[in-house]
Design an enzyme around this catalytic site. Structure first.
Site, PDB file in Angstrom:
ATOM      1  N   CYS A  41       0.832  -1.199   0.000  1.00 20.68           N
ATOM      2  CA  CYS A  41       0.000   0.000   0.000  1.00 20.68           C
ATOM      3  C   CYS A  41       0.876   1.263   0.000  1.00 20.68           C
ATOM      4  CB  CYS A  41      -0.966  -0.055   1.189  1.00 20.68           C
ATOM      5  SG  CYS A  41      -2.278   1.152   1.073  1.00 20.68           S
ATOM      6  N   HIS A  97      -3.677  -5.464   0.776  1.00 16.07           N
ATOM      7  CA  HIS A  97      -3.150  -5.855   2.090  1.00 16.07           C
ATOM      8  C   HIS A  97      -3.216  -7.361   2.285  1.00 16.07           C
ATOM      9  CE1 HIS A  97      -2.720  -1.806   3.815  1.00 16.07           C
ATOM     10  NE2 HIS A  97      -3.699  -1.506   2.989  1.00 16.07           N
ATOM     11  N   GLU A 100      -1.849  -8.965   4.493  1.00 18.59           N
ATOM     12  CA  GLU A 100      -1.686  -9.309   5.907  1.00 18.59           C
ATOM     13  C   GLU A 100      -3.007  -9.442   6.663  1.00 18.59           C
ATOM     14  OE1 GLU A 100      -1.093  -6.504   4.405  1.00 18.59           O
ATOM     15  OE2 GLU A 100      -1.101  -4.742   5.694  1.00 18.59           O
ATOM     16  N   VAL A 155       1.218 -19.515  31.157  1.00 17.37           N
ATOM     17  CA  VAL A 155       2.214 -19.861  30.147  1.00 17.37           C
ATOM     18  C   VAL A 155       3.333 -18.823  30.083  1.00 17.37           C
ATOM     19  CG1 VAL A 155       2.545 -20.483  27.738  1.00 17.37           C
ATOM     20  CG2 VAL A 155       0.284 -20.666  28.756  1.00 17.37           C
ATOM     21  N   SER A 179       4.578 -16.379  32.073  1.00 13.79           N
ATOM     22  CA  SER A 179       5.571 -16.240  33.136  1.00 13.79           C
ATOM     23  C   SER A 179       6.387 -17.523  33.289  1.00 13.79           C
ATOM     24  CB  SER A 179       4.924 -15.821  34.457  1.00 13.79           C
ATOM     25  OG  SER A 179       4.020 -16.797  34.906  1.00 13.79           O
ATOM     26  N   GLU A 224     -14.905 -12.396  31.536  1.00 20.03           N
ATOM     27  CA  GLU A 224     -15.115 -12.527  32.980  1.00 20.03           C
ATOM     28  C   GLU A 224     -16.457 -11.892  33.346  1.00 20.03           C
ATOM     29  OE1 GLU A 224     -13.077 -14.154  34.877  1.00 20.03           O
ATOM     30  OE2 GLU A 224     -11.286 -14.296  33.608  1.00 20.03           O
TER      31      GLU A 224
HETATM   32  P1  XMP Z   1     -12.716  -9.602  29.694  1.00 18.14           P
HETATM   33  O1  XMP Z   1     -13.446  -9.998  30.936  1.00 18.14           O
HETATM   34  O2  XMP Z   1     -12.186  -8.205  29.773  1.00 18.14           O
HETATM   35  O3  XMP Z   1     -11.456 -10.572  29.645  1.00 18.14           O
HETATM   36  O4  XMP Z   1     -13.486  -9.847  28.439  1.00 18.14           O
HETATM   37  C1  XMP Z   1     -10.557 -10.672  28.569  1.00 18.14           C
HETATM   38  C2  XMP Z   1      -9.378 -11.491  29.035  1.00 18.14           C
HETATM   39  O5  XMP Z   1      -8.647 -10.779  30.038  1.00 18.14           O
HETATM   40  C3  XMP Z   1      -8.605 -11.508  31.243  1.00 18.14           C
HETATM   41  N1  XMP Z   1      -8.768 -10.551  32.352  1.00 18.14           N
HETATM   42  C4  XMP Z   1      -7.789 -10.173  33.196  1.00 18.14           C
HETATM   43  N2  XMP Z   1      -6.503 -10.553  33.270  1.00 18.14           N
HETATM   44  N3  XMP Z   1      -6.192  -9.097  35.111  1.00 18.14           N
HETATM   45  C5  XMP Z   1      -5.710 -10.024  34.262  1.00 18.14           C
HETATM   46  O6  XMP Z   1      -4.537 -10.378  34.371  1.00 18.14           O
HETATM   47  C6  XMP Z   1      -7.469  -8.656  35.095  1.00 18.14           C
HETATM   48  O7  XMP Z   1      -7.871  -7.816  35.905  1.00 18.14           O
HETATM   49  C7  XMP Z   1      -8.311  -9.237  34.083  1.00 18.14           C
HETATM   50  N4  XMP Z   1      -9.612  -9.050  33.755  1.00 18.14           N
HETATM   51  C8  XMP Z   1      -9.867  -9.873  32.684  1.00 18.14           C
HETATM   52  C9  XMP Z   1      -9.744 -12.497  31.157  1.00 18.14           C
HETATM   53  O8  XMP Z   1      -9.503 -13.642  31.968  1.00 18.14           O
HETATM   54  C10 XMP Z   1      -9.762 -12.804  29.675  1.00 18.14           C
HETATM   55  O9  XMP Z   1      -8.771 -13.765  29.342  1.00 18.14           O
END
Ligand code: XMP
Length: 529
Positions: A77, A171, A173, A228, A230, A527
């Site tokens: 591009c 693109h 990619e 994984v 860490s 979450e």
């Molecule tokens: P959500 O809930 O935001 O999650 O859709 C997306 C991804 O992020 C993780 N997650 C966290 N990881 N601290 C973390 O280290 C946090 O406060 C936290 N909040 C959400 C979640 O498990 C998912 O993989």
């Protein structure tokens, strides 16, 4: 290594991604990078797209030395336009700007195909591609020929008559681009016949770099979580500097069932990493007492983690000093903090407003640095998640850890929707453990991106034996996702759900009902808090 020069396109990191998928080691650098300052000689160069026009006053331009390296160069591009502009071609605003799918007619038009050197050779007569541009080439530079065109872009793909220089307006990619990978495969990368795999190159290079940075005595400290990233970072440090790397795992009381113990066995006993597990669960749980607000929970856990980690680091340092005072070997100060930062966290955007390009970096535990005065070491900062997994396998980390679903830092505290207590943690740990066990037994674990149980703060009526029960509800969540920015719920076979539900209600005291979460992200998040 393939050098990718970033002119600010939103897709630049995807170019890197596609190269890596082909097992080609590629590094993304700002377009202001001077060739003479490179620490390596690239085997090929890719110029990315850009929001600029080559004629803009403040348009970013490539160091012309790129074309003197004697290696293949591919312009995508803006990269095509920049290459052509450098070689005295003409670029103009399009009459019809192109966004979205387009069909590229390959080469034969006008019989210009140069056979084996043609970039798009072997891809058939027509290629469906993804376009996104407002400028295009209006006149070929001297010594270039057309190798592909669309109905509105007569110079959609061009090649130099004798040098390995290629430009494409589309693109390859982006994933919308059908056979995009092949577009890249046939590009400079293909020509240099790159043999060594990313991981082979990466491990050797990174271990040498870590040794070099740390010197013969330098010591490094780092947190491991059982995840994984860490674990792989810790193992890599151990390979590089042995016991001069010290890992700390903080048991915050809201980990999965037996997690601290499992991580200890795996990292320390099996893989030999110097690891201290600190049981700080009382401190965490007492600070979490009565707290329901999710952000408050996150903050408390984050801050407490820093307190505990720092105290532990100070203990390790003090122990080394005491040993030295007793006539033991001088160990040197802990100077470095290991972080498992990955590539997507590093490159948010690259700015070239001014000579020094800035890369924004996110740090999971950045708060540690301010007080500890440690320097950061981030051995995974050039890798994507699946590359970290591949690296983990090469470092002999067992597969069940390498494939592990992500687990959030604040742990089960954000999966217990009400106040966090030891009893609530225990209930959730048991339910979660049964859930994951059954998913593994059904052979579904690797098809799911993330699965976990959530403990709801409501009670429902049930019946057990002849008695009425009034107990809590478990919600199950399982999602499939590429990057967790969007996610869809996983469709389980009914009998698997039935088994999970039956086991949880039978085995976990305090639960009489199980529900399955069928919300996608968006509008929900992965979450619950
Ligand atoms: P959500 O809930 O935001 O999650 O859709 C997306 C991804 O992020 C993780 N997650 C966290 N990881 N601290 C973390 O280290 C946090 O406060 C936290 N909040 C959400 C979640 O498990 C998912 O993989």
């Amino acid at each position: 290594t393939i050098l990718i020069l970033d002119f600010g396109s939103q897709y630049s990191h995807l170019i890197t991604r596609r190269c890596r998928e082909l097992n080609v080691y590629a590094e993304l650098m700002p377009c202001t990078q001077k060739i003479k300052d490179l620490s390596f000689k690239p085997k090929g160069v890719i110029l990315s797209g850009s929001p600029y026009s080559v004629y803009d006053k403040d348009a970013p331009h490539v160091d012309p030395e790129v074309f003197e390296l004697g290696v293949p160069v591919l312009g995508i591009c803006y990269g095509l336009q920049e290459m052509a502009w450098n070689m005295k071609g003409k670029v103009a605003k399009c009459e019809h700007r192109e966004y979205g799918f387009a069909q590229v007619q390959i080469s034969k038009i006008g019989g210009e195909s140069k056979g084996a050197d043609a970039l798009l050779e072997g891809l058939g007569d027509e290629l469906q591609v993804w376009m996104s541009h407002g400028d295009q080439l209006s006149e070929l530079p001297p010594d270039f020929h057309v190798i592909g065109r669309t109905s509105t872009a007569p110079y959609a793909a061009i090649a130099h008559n004798s040098k390995p220089f290629y430009g494409i307006q589309f693109h390859p990619e982006v994933t919308h681009s059908k056979r995009g990978k092949e577009g890249i495969r046939t590009s400079p990368i293909h020509q240099i016949n790159y043999k060594r795999t990313l991981q082979e190159e990466f491990i050797g290079k990174e271990i040498a770099r870590i040794r070099d940075i740390c010197g013969p005595k330098g010591r490094v400290i780092g947190a491991v979580s059982g995840g994984v990233d860490s674990s792989v970072a810790a193992k890599l440090m151990h390979e590089a500097i042995g016991d001069r790397f010290h890992a700390i795992m903080v048991d915050n009381g809201v980990l999965r069932l037996n997690e601290a113990q499992q991580v200890h066995e795996m990292l320390n006993k099996d893989l030999g990493v110097n690891l201290t597990v600190v049981d700080a669960s009382d401190l965490f749980l007492s600070r979490l007492e009565g707290v329901e607000d999710p952000e408050q929970k996150r903050k408390i856990i984050g801050n407490t983690f820093i307190n505990v980690f720092e105290a532990e680091a100070a203990k390790i340092e003090a122990a080394a000093e005491a040993e030295e005072a007793k006539g033991g070997e001088a160990k040197g100060k802990i100077e470095w903090l290991l972080q498992g930062t990955l590539y997507p966290d590093v490159i948010e955007s690259i700015s070239f407003k001014g000579p020094s390009a800035t890369i924004k970096t996110h740090h999971n535990v950045g708060g540690l640095l301010k007080d500890m005065k440690l320097k950061l070491i981030e051995p995974l900062r050039e890798l994507f998640k699946d590359e970290v997994r591949a690296l983990g396998r090469l470092l002999n980390i067992p597969d069940h850890l390498v494939q592990r679903h992500p687990f959030p830092g604040p742990g089960l505290a954000i999966r217990i929707l009400g106040p966090v207590t030891r009893d609530q943690v225990k209930i959730l740990q048991q339910a979660d453990n049964i859930y994951i066990e059954e998913i593994r037994k059904a052979g579904l674990y690797n098809q799911i991106s993330q699965a976990f149980a959530v403990l709801l703060p409501v009670k429902a009526v049930g019946v057990m034996g002849d008695a009425r029960t009034y107990e809590q509800v478990i919600a199950l969540r399982a999602v499939q996702s590429e990057d967790f920015m969007t996610a869809d719920w996983f469709v389980f076979p009914a009998e698997v759900l039935r088994r999970i539900s039956s086991r949880i209600t039978n085995e976990v005291k305090g639960i009489n009902r199980v529900t399955y979460d069928i919300s996608s992200k968006p509008p929900a998040t992965v979450e619950w808090l």
